[in-house]
Design a protein around this motif. Structure first.
Motif, PDB file in Angstrom:
ATOM      1  N   GLN A  95       0.814  -1.206   0.000  1.00 29.85           N
ATOM      2  CA  GLN A  95       0.000   0.000   0.000  1.00 29.85           C
ATOM      3  C   GLN A  95       0.855   1.266   0.000  1.00 29.85           C
ATOM      4  O   GLN A  95       0.353   2.332  -0.269  1.00 29.85           O
ATOM      5  N   GLU A  96       2.126   1.162   0.326  1.00 32.18           N
ATOM      6  CA  GLU A  96       2.999   2.322   0.324  1.00 32.18           C
ATOM      7  C   GLU A  96       3.476   2.604  -1.089  1.00 32.18           C
ATOM      8  O   GLU A  96       3.767   1.700  -1.848  1.00 32.18           O
ATOM      9  N   ARG A  97       3.563   3.887  -1.402  1.00 35.90           N
ATOM     10  CA  ARG A  97       4.013   4.312  -2.718  1.00 35.90           C
ATOM     11  C   ARG A  97       4.890   5.533  -2.525  1.00 35.90           C
ATOM     12  O   ARG A  97       4.658   6.331  -1.623  1.00 35.90           O
ATOM     13  N   THR A  98       5.882   5.704  -3.359  1.00 35.34           N
ATOM     14  CA  THR A  98       6.763   6.859  -3.269  1.00 35.34           C
ATOM     15  C   THR A  98       6.405   7.862  -4.357  1.00 35.34           C
ATOM     16  O   THR A  98       6.219   7.502  -5.514  1.00 35.34           O
ATOM     17  N   TYR A  99       6.279   9.123  -3.940  1.00 36.67           N
ATOM     18  CA  TYR A  99       5.985  10.217  -4.862  1.00 36.67           C
ATOM     19  C   TYR A  99       7.170  11.166  -4.916  1.00 36.67           C
ATOM     20  O   TYR A  99       7.744  11.499  -3.886  1.00 36.67           O
ATOM     21  N   GLU A 100       7.517  11.599  -6.107  1.00 37.85           N
ATOM     22  CA  GLU A 100       8.590  12.565  -6.288  1.00 37.85           C
ATOM     23  C   GLU A 100       8.018  13.972  -6.207  1.00 37.85           C
ATOM     24  O   GLU A 100       7.042  14.296  -6.867  1.00 37.85           O
ATOM     25  N   HIS A 156       8.589  11.395  -1.195  1.00 40.20           N
ATOM     26  CA  HIS A 156       7.775  11.124  -0.019  1.00 40.20           C
ATOM     27  C   HIS A 156       7.150   9.743  -0.154  1.00 40.20           C
ATOM     28  O   HIS A 156       6.613   9.417  -1.195  1.00 40.20           O
ATOM     29  N   THR A 157       7.222   8.975   0.917  1.00 37.01           N
ATOM     30  CA  THR A 157       6.569   7.670   0.940  1.00 37.01           C
ATOM     31  C   THR A 157       5.143   7.872   1.418  1.00 37.01           C
ATOM     32  O   THR A 157       4.912   8.464   2.469  1.00 37.01           O
ATOM     33  N   TRP A 158       4.198   7.415   0.616  1.00 37.75           N
ATOM     34  CA  TRP A 158       2.786   7.543   0.976  1.00 37.75           C
ATOM     35  C   TRP A 158       2.407   6.368   1.856  1.00 37.75           C
ATOM     36  O   TRP A 158       2.459   5.221   1.450  1.00 37.75           O
ATOM     37  N   ASN A 159       2.061   6.663   3.079  1.00 41.64           N
ATOM     38  CA  ASN A 159       1.648   5.642   4.038  1.00 41.64           C
ATOM     39  C   ASN A 159       0.499   6.218   4.861  1.00 41.64           C
ATOM     40  O   ASN A 159      -0.021   7.283   4.543  1.00 41.64           O
ATOM     41  N   SER A 160       0.106   5.543   5.903  1.00 41.87           N
ATOM     42  CA  SER A 160      -1.037   6.003   6.691  1.00 41.87           C
ATOM     43  C   SER A 160      -0.762   7.358   7.345  1.00 41.87           C
ATOM     44  O   SER A 160      -1.672   8.180   7.474  1.00 41.87           O
TER      45      SER A 160
END
Length: 80
Positions: A23-28, A36-40
């Motif tokens: 569920q985690e995704r990294t956005y530039e 940024h790592t997208w997490n809860s």
């Protein structure tokens, strides 16, 4: 029956970390030259941003580039 149930529970326990990590995704963030790592935790910040800006919730990955950039700008101004 007990053996089948045990295998099912064990399989679920072993696969949970993989599902959560997926569920985690990294956005530039090109404007700030970082990622940024997208997490809860990040999702909670995003929801605060939306509330402060009187915007309806929309999954971040589906937001347009301008809205994503606006969020990252806000996020850098509100780091703790």
């Amino acid at each position: 029956m007990y053996k089948f149930l045990s295998i099912l529970v064990l399989g679920g326990a072993l696969s949970a970390p993989v599902v959560l990590q997926a569920q985690e995704r990294t956005y530039e963030d090109k404007a700030h030259h970082d990622s940024h790592t997208w997490n809860s935790d990040e999702d909670a910040h995003y929801r605060t941003y939306l509330k402060e800006h009187h915007k309806k919730y929309r999954e971040f990955s589906r937001a347009n580039q301008r809205d994503q950039n606006d969020y990252w700008k806000w996020r850098h101004e509100h780091e703790h």
